[in-house]
Structures are given as structure tokens and as C-alpha cells.
Design a protein around this motif. Structure first.
Motif, mmCIF file in Angstrom:
data_model
loop_
_atom_site.group_PDB
_atom_site.id
_atom_site.type_symbol
_atom_site.label_atom_id
_atom_site.label_comp_id
_atom_site.label_asym_id
_atom_site.label_seq_id
_atom_site.Cartn_x
_atom_site.Cartn_y
_atom_site.Cartn_z
ATOM 1 N N ARG A 65 16.737 0.458 35.016
ATOM 2 C CA ARG A 65 16.419 1.772 34.869
ATOM 3 C C ARG A 65 17.345 2.650 35.020
ATOM 4 N N GLU A 68 6.917 8.910 36.367
ATOM 5 C CA GLU A 68 8.323 8.818 35.844
ATOM 6 C C GLU A 68 8.571 10.375 34.763
ATOM 7 N N ARG A 94 17.141 6.879 33.401
ATOM 8 C CA ARG A 94 15.893 7.226 33.874
ATOM 9 C C ARG A 94 15.985 7.052 35.330
ATOM 10 N N THR A 105 11.228 13.070 35.576
ATOM 11 C CA THR A 105 12.401 13.230 34.568
ATOM 12 C C THR A 105 13.049 14.618 34.637
ATOM 13 N N GLU A 151 2.221 5.176 36.821
ATOM 14 C CA GLU A 151 3.894 5.119 36.918
ATOM 15 C C GLU A 151 4.462 5.738 36.005
ATOM 16 N N TYR A 152 3.889 5.733 34.750
ATOM 17 C CA TYR A 152 4.462 6.525 33.323
ATOM 18 C C TYR A 152 4.436 7.910 33.660
#
Length: 542
Positions: free
Chosen positions: A99, A45, A104, A49, A41-42
Motif C-alpha cells: 500500500r 483512506e 497510498r 489521502t 476503511e475506504y
């Protein structure tokens, strides 16, 4: 005969260890999957971004009436669907809204295997939504091409580019020199205005390069986006960390299991030690029906049987001793009558000798009764009736009682501080009197009593100037009816029970009696060691 799981300690420990191993493995796998999911998930993301920050920045510069056309054109260019939605119309939870409020991107995956990227338009109540099914080189080229068009339209692109870089984590650089890592074919395509993708297989990364032409002076600059690294499923350090944590959890589980077995064995050992010390009322707490439980039950049965046999033996000795007192008293009465009826000196001397023998027999019966009483009370778990005892005053009373019996011996109490101890006064004085009497029988001329104390114990030393006790016999002299020369007619007298009574009294008080050489007088030194704080009642069973 095979035993069930509930009855076998080995099977229970083995099954528990196996269960701990399975649970630890399950927890390790669960932890691995959770960490891997968080890392994925990181990673998603971070990938989302940069394009979302670029697209929202470009969208804010488009007039509201032209946004629909711009979104459609960008969708075709990037091979992804772009749309604009009002925030209040979306059903997001609290964490998703937080979020978005933090600037983000929000990455969501649906059942049709499509990815949905959301980002808040700065200063507006609208959200930009990007829908795509997979990542491709066309999308990366389109994003870099859009970024180049935006920068070429700016007179001073450095400041806006820095503001964009601060909003995302992907490296974006603008250089005045062409990249040196490209080959000649790639540099040719770059000079033709194409977006060139550079794949670094050894690093598992990809970078995008583009040429910028300033509209004012035609100056050339080179834009580099990346490198973008491929997702690493699990780094070696993280894998080793999870393995280490799993081993620590497994070690902790095994420790708790073995500790439980060891604790039960320690209780059994403590109970056996107490029984060996004479506390026959000690019992082991039985908590289960397995091997350890059955061992505890057998141990309790053994202790009860030993206590019963010893109690019966002591009762028999006490009864026999009591029964002996009656005929001894009749014999003494008859001897006194005969002595009163005769005037012959020879007969009187013989009667006096008989009376002395009767006195010795009476004292022996008294010693046997005392020894039996101590053993019976100890076996039955009778509590001590303790009180504060002034040791120096007690020693003075013992000296006064024995001085007339041994006029040829000088008995002294060494001066010093007043010492008190919590003990049973009558039995403690009896123990000291037995030691002093024993010293007087073996001393040549002097017996000394010295009292001292330290942080843990009170010490009463009885020393004499006699021949001492050989080191090889120092353990045997405390046995009942023990004689160093195996003779009951030695000149010093005694019945062999005095020191045994001393040892029982000291054990009953939680102390001890030891014998060694007297450095001051040259004979033997018997020492009574009493704990500073003797409990008033017996300890509870283990």
C-alpha cells in the motif's frame, strides 16, 4: 406419542429450516458488518489521502536540516502530531508495504483510540507519520491554510495544484470568481483572509474556502476544498442488495432441504409404479429411521408379502395343473382303448367327441401353466434370456403354424423392411401366435400381420375383418378368463387366457399391447409395442 427429532420427519425438516434461517441471518449480519467495515476503511483512506498528499508534497520542499522545525510548527498549527521515520525501522506486513509502495496512505488505529496515518515520502526511504485522536474544524482550516501558503508562494500554481489533485480523491478547485454559495458574513471573513468552512446539512457535507493573493500582481483567486461528505453507514441500494443475497441463500437452502425430501418421495413413487407394473422384486432403499425410513420399511414389507402370496398362489396353480395332467392322460388312454375295442360308428363318434374335450382340457392346462409360469417368474424377479429376433421370420412361422388350423381364413404378412428386436424369442412368438389365433377365431375371411418401427418402438399389428371389440370392453378382454358375452360355449372357442398371456409377455419386455379398430379390414386391430432397445436384464430396484 411424541417422537424425538431423529424419528420425526416433520421435526427434522422444521429444525433444518430453522437452522438454515438462523445461519442465513448470521451470514447476512456478518456480510453486513464486513461490508460496513470495508466501506469505513475506504472512507478513512479517502479522508487521509488529501492531507497526507499535501503534507508530503510540502515536506519534500523543505531542506532536511529544517524538517524537524517544520514538523513541529505544522503539528501546532494542525492540532496533530507529525513525525518522520525511516521505513526499515517499521514492522509492516506485506500488504501494508504494498500500500505504501503504491503511494497510498496507511491508516491504523490503536487501543488508545488514536489514529496513525503513514505515507511514503516520494523518492526517499522515509515515512511521514501523523497521529491524531479526532478530526476537527481546526485541522481542516490548518490544512487549507497550509495549502494556500504553498500556492501563494508559486508563480504558476495551476500545474503543481493539478499534480496534487491527481494524487488524491478530494476535489480541490482554484477559481477567479468568489463563491456564490456563501452568505455576506462568510464572504466578509473570506475577504479578511480567514478560512471559511461551509456546512451543507441537507447534503451532509462540508467545504473549505480561502482567498489567494498573487505576490506578483496582487490578483485574487478563490480556493475551494471539498465537499467532504459524512460517512453513510449503509446506502439503501447496498442494504437491498444484501437482503436480496440473503433471501437467495435462504431460498437455496430451503430448496436443498425440500429437494431431499422430494427425492426420497420420488424413489418411493418410482418403486410403487414398478410394483404396479408387475415388478414385485422392487424394493426401496432405507437410509434413516425417521418417518420416511419407516414408510420405506413398511413399503418393503408390503411388497415382500404381496410377492410371497402371489408366488404361493402361482405355485399352487402350477402344482394343480401338473396334477391334472396325469388323470387326463389316463382318461385319454382309456378312451383310445375303448375306441380300439369297438366297431360301432355311433360309439366311435361319441369317443371322438370325448377325445376332443380331453384335447381342449389339455390345452387349457397348458394355458394355465404358461400363465402361472409368467406370473411366478415376474414375481420372483427372474431375468429374461433375450436374443435378437427377426420379427418378419417369426410372423411367417406363426402363419405356417396356424394356416392348417384355420383353412377358411386367409392369413398374410404385409411385405416391408426387415425388423429385428431384442426379446425372449419363445415368449414373443407365443404372444404373437395368441393374437393371430384370436383374430382367426373372430375373423370372417382375412387376418393381416403388419410390422413397422420408428425411433422409439417396434410395432406389430394383427388385424382382422371380424366384428371388432366394443370400446367399453377393450380393457376387460386382457383379464384372465374374460369373455365378452360371459359364456364359455361361444362359437369362437378359447379359454380367456390367451390375451392375458400376451399382456404379461409384453409387460415383462417393457412393452404393451393395445386394441382399437382396423381401418383397413374393418374389424379389430391388436398391436404389440416393443421398445427398440429392450434391456436383457431387469432394472435394478429403486
Amino acid at each position: 406419542m411424541r417422537r424425538t427429532l431423529a424419528d420425526s420427519t416433520f421435526l427434522r425438516v422444521y429444525a433444518t429450516l430453522l437452522l438454515a434461517l438462523v445461519l442465513t441471518f448470521g451470514l447476512a449480519m456478518m456480510g453486513y458488518l464486513m461490508v460496513d467495515q470495508v466501506r469505513r476503511e475506504y472512507y478513512r483512506e479517502r479522508l487521509a489521502t488529501t492531507p497526507m498528499a499535501l503534507l508530503t508534497t510540502l515536506l519534500t520542499e523543505v531542506q532536511p536540516v529544517e524538517r524537524e522545525t517544520w514538523l513541529q510548527r505544522q503539528s501546532e498549527r494542525l492540532d496533530m502530531q507529525l513525525s518522520l521515520h525511516h521505513r526499515e525501522e517499521q514492522d509492516f506486513n506485506y500488504f501494508q508495504r504494498r500500500r505504501l509502495d503504491d503511494g497510498r496512505p496507511l491508516v491504523m488505529h490503536d487501543s488508545q483510540n488514536d489514529w496513525h496515518l503513514w505515507r511514503q515520502i516520494p523518492g526517499e526511504p522515509y515515512l511521514l507519520k501523523v497521529t491524531l485522536s479526532q478530526l476537527s474544524g481546526q485541522q481542516l482550516r490548518g490544512l487549507v491554510d497550509s495549502l494556500r501558503d504553498w500556492l501563494e508562494a508559486l508563480e504558476a500554481p495551476e500545474a503543481p495544484l493539478k499534480a496534487l489533485v491527481d494524487k488524491q480523491s478530494l476535489p480541490i478547485t482554484l477559481s477567479s470568481t468568489p463563491p456564490e454559495t456563501l452568505d455576506s458574513h462568510q464572504r466578509g471573513r473570506l475577504n479578511d483572509g480567514d478560512v471559511v468552512l461551509q456546512w451543507m446539512a441537507e447534503r451532509g457535507s462540508i467545504s473549505a474556502h480561502a482567498r489567494l493573493v498573487s505576490p506578483q500582481d496582487g490578483a485574487l483567486r478563490w480556493l475551494k476544498v471539498g465537499p467532504v461528505y459524512a460517512f453513510d453507514t449503509m446506502p439503501l441500494t447496498l442494504t437491498l442488495g444484501l437482503v436480496l443475497v440473503s433471501l437467495m441463500v435462504l431460498a437455496g437452502a430451503i430448496y436443498l432441504i425440500v429437494r431431499g425430501v422430494e427425492t426420497r418421495m420420488a424413489r418411493l413413487e418410482k418403486a410403487a409404479t414398478r410394483i404396479a407394473g408387475g415388478y414385485l422384486d422392487t424394493r426401496v432403499k432405507v437410509e434413516s429411521s425417521d418417518f420416511m425410513g419407516r414408510l420405506g420399511m413398511a413399503f418393503n414389507g408390503m411388497a415382500a408379502q404381496v410377492q410371497s402370496l402371489l408366488r404361493a398362489q402361482q405355485e399352487m396353480i402350477r402344482a394343480v395343473s401338473h396334477e391334472l395332467r396325469t388323470p387326463v392322460a389316463r382318461i385319454r388312454f382309456a378312451v383310445q382303448m375303448v375306441e380300439d375295442m369297438t366297431e360301432q360308428e355311433a360309439v366311435r363318434r361319441q369317443l371322438k367327441g370325448v377325445d376332443g374335450d380331453i384335447e381342449e382340457l389339455d390345452q387349457l392346462i397348458d394355458e394355465i401353466l404358461t400363465y402361472a409360469r409368467l406370473g411366478s417368474d415376474n414375481a420372483s424377479g427372474v431375468s429374461l434370456e433375450t436374443d435378437s429376433v427377426d420379427c418378419r421370420a417369426m410372423a411367417s412361422r406363426v402363419v405356417d403354424a396356424l394356416a392348417s388350423l384355420y383353412p377358411q381364413i386367409t392369413i398374410e404378412v404385409v411385405s416391408g423392411e426387415e425388423i429385428e428386436v431384442v426379446a425372449e424369442p419363445r415368449y414373443l412368438q407365443r404372444a404373437l401366435q395368441n393374437l393371430v389365433a384370436n383374430a382367426c377365431r373372430h375373423a370372417d375371411s382375412r387376418v393381416s400381420i403388419n410390422l413397422s418401427r420408428d425411433a422409439r418402438a417396434v410395432r406389430i399389428d394383427v388385424e382382422d375383418d371380424g366384428p371388432g371389440v366394443p370400446e367399453s370392453d377393450r380393457m376387460d378382454i386382457f383379464k384372465p378368463f374374460a369373455r365378452l358375452d360371459n359364456s364359455r360355449a361361444r362359437r369362437s372357442g378359447g379359454y380367456g387366457l390367451g390375451l392375458s398371456i400376451v399382456q404379461k409377455v409384453m409387460l415383462w419386455h417393457g412393452g404393451s399391447v393395445v386394441v382399437d379398430d382396423s381401418r383397413r379390414l374393418g374389424g379389430a386391430r391388436f398391436s404389440l409395442l416393443l421398445p427398440v432397445s429392450v434391456q436383457a436384464t431387469r432394472e435394478t430396484p429403486a
